[in-house]
Enzyme design. Sequence first.
Site: not given
Ligand code: EPU
Length: 429
Positions: A22-23, A118, A125, A127, A307
């Site tokens: 999925k991701n 979720c 966002i 970063q 996850d």
């Molecule tokens: N974060 C920041 N600033 C940012 C971006 C992230 O502080 O600009 C923090 C977040 O708050 C969090 C950490 O960095 O504490 C990690 O966040 P990340 O950006 O890695 O997560 P994401 O990209 O929003 C993806 C997956 C999630 C998975 C996370 C961690 C996708 C679409 N989603 O989320 O998957 O939990 O990486 O591995 O790829 C799921 O599939 O159930 C799911 C939630």
Amino acid sequence: MEKFVIRGGRPLRGEVTVSGAKNAALAIIPAAILSQDICRIENLPVSISDVSHMMKTLRHIGAQVRLINANTIEIDARAVNSFVISHDMTKFLRASYYFIGALLGRFGRAKVAMPGGCYLGPRPIDQHIKGFEALGADVSIEDNAIVDAHADRLIGSPVYLDVVSVGATVNILLAAVKAEGMTVIENAAKEPHIVDLANFLNSMGADVRGAGTDTIKIRGVEKMHGCTYSIIPDQIEAGTFMVAAAATFGNVLIKNVIPKHLESISSKLVECGAQVEEFDDAVRVSLDHRPGHCSIKTMPHPGFPTDMQPQMAVLLALAQGTSYINEGIWSNRFRYAEQLNRMGANIKVEGQLAVVQGVEALRGAPVKADDLRAGAAMLIAGCAATGTTEIEEILHIDRGYENVVEKFAALGADIRRIRFPDNDAAHAV
Ligand code: EPU
């Protein structure tokens, strides 16, 4: 509305084939608009709702999307003619924000409503924005709701991520592949889906090196072309079936996997006493006695994936002794504990720590899926428990698990999808 009804207590046995990741899919679909050409994407989990929303969004901005077969689509990005994506499109899922990077790469302009997804705690966002700005984009957020990014020229640049972020790494990659010169992302995410996205971009003519390490180097190219690409297997779906096999004292061969991606999960299962056999593209998991306790801390790849944390908690809830789960990524990922406790588990949550005192058995109860992986935990718990479990809010599960009822049923689970409140048996699948 729909719910799952599971009559538990049957060991899962047999074989299951894992779908495409999925991701990875959610990053690769928007990436396809970086070429003005046709991309054929295979091993795509077409029927999960997150993927259908992304395909709908592609059509909304002018792309043609053709279903070739149950797991293959063709994206013709030649007619993409809009850089605007409204809240109606983005409210369902987080990954809709990947269109910001992709549209910036394609048009130098993106106006995309803030994403849904979720609730796992705050999901900033900053970063992503830092990365776009480093490449020379002006980024503003209108009314706290719409990200407006534009750049006359995107220029490659070093970007150091303050936190390891999957989403920011993806978005910066998407914006950088057509920027002038070299972008270097330091402290990049290393998840398998980052590598898959980089491989897809390279198949389209991009020059991305180092994906899967902390440092990703992207030399901008002027043009990208179409390609045919097959998405990697879903690490988390595979892990979910691995834990389900162990938690039901079953024996399951999980096919279409990359065992290397499953190492952190396999090693914890082995620590709990399960047997894990690795083959070239399959793993077999079995357990024939009560699991032992273990402790986990979730971390960015190659650490134990957040996850998989809720699913693993189900096994630990049944273990002998006390386990500790430390959630290192999200501040609100223990909501499932309340649901598991309704089924007889004994889990106490204190901030980022869950203390799981193992019990001998779980019993069926009415529960809900608070989010996608919490829902996966409920599925496993329902299969492992004695009696009947009814899981509501299964739309979260449908976001990320393809043919989930059919797959669990083929392993011997007694699971049905029911419409309610009418409970019309005619709707049972
Ligand atoms: N974060 C920041 N600033 C940012 C971006 C992230 O502080 O600009 C923090 C977040 O708050 C969090 C950490 O960095 O504490 C990690 O966040 P990340 O950006 O890695 O997560 P994401 O990209 O929003 C993806 C997956 C999630 C998975 C996370 C961690 C996708 C679409 N989603 O989320 O998957 O939990 O990486 O591995 O790829 C799921 O599939 O159930 C799911 C939630």
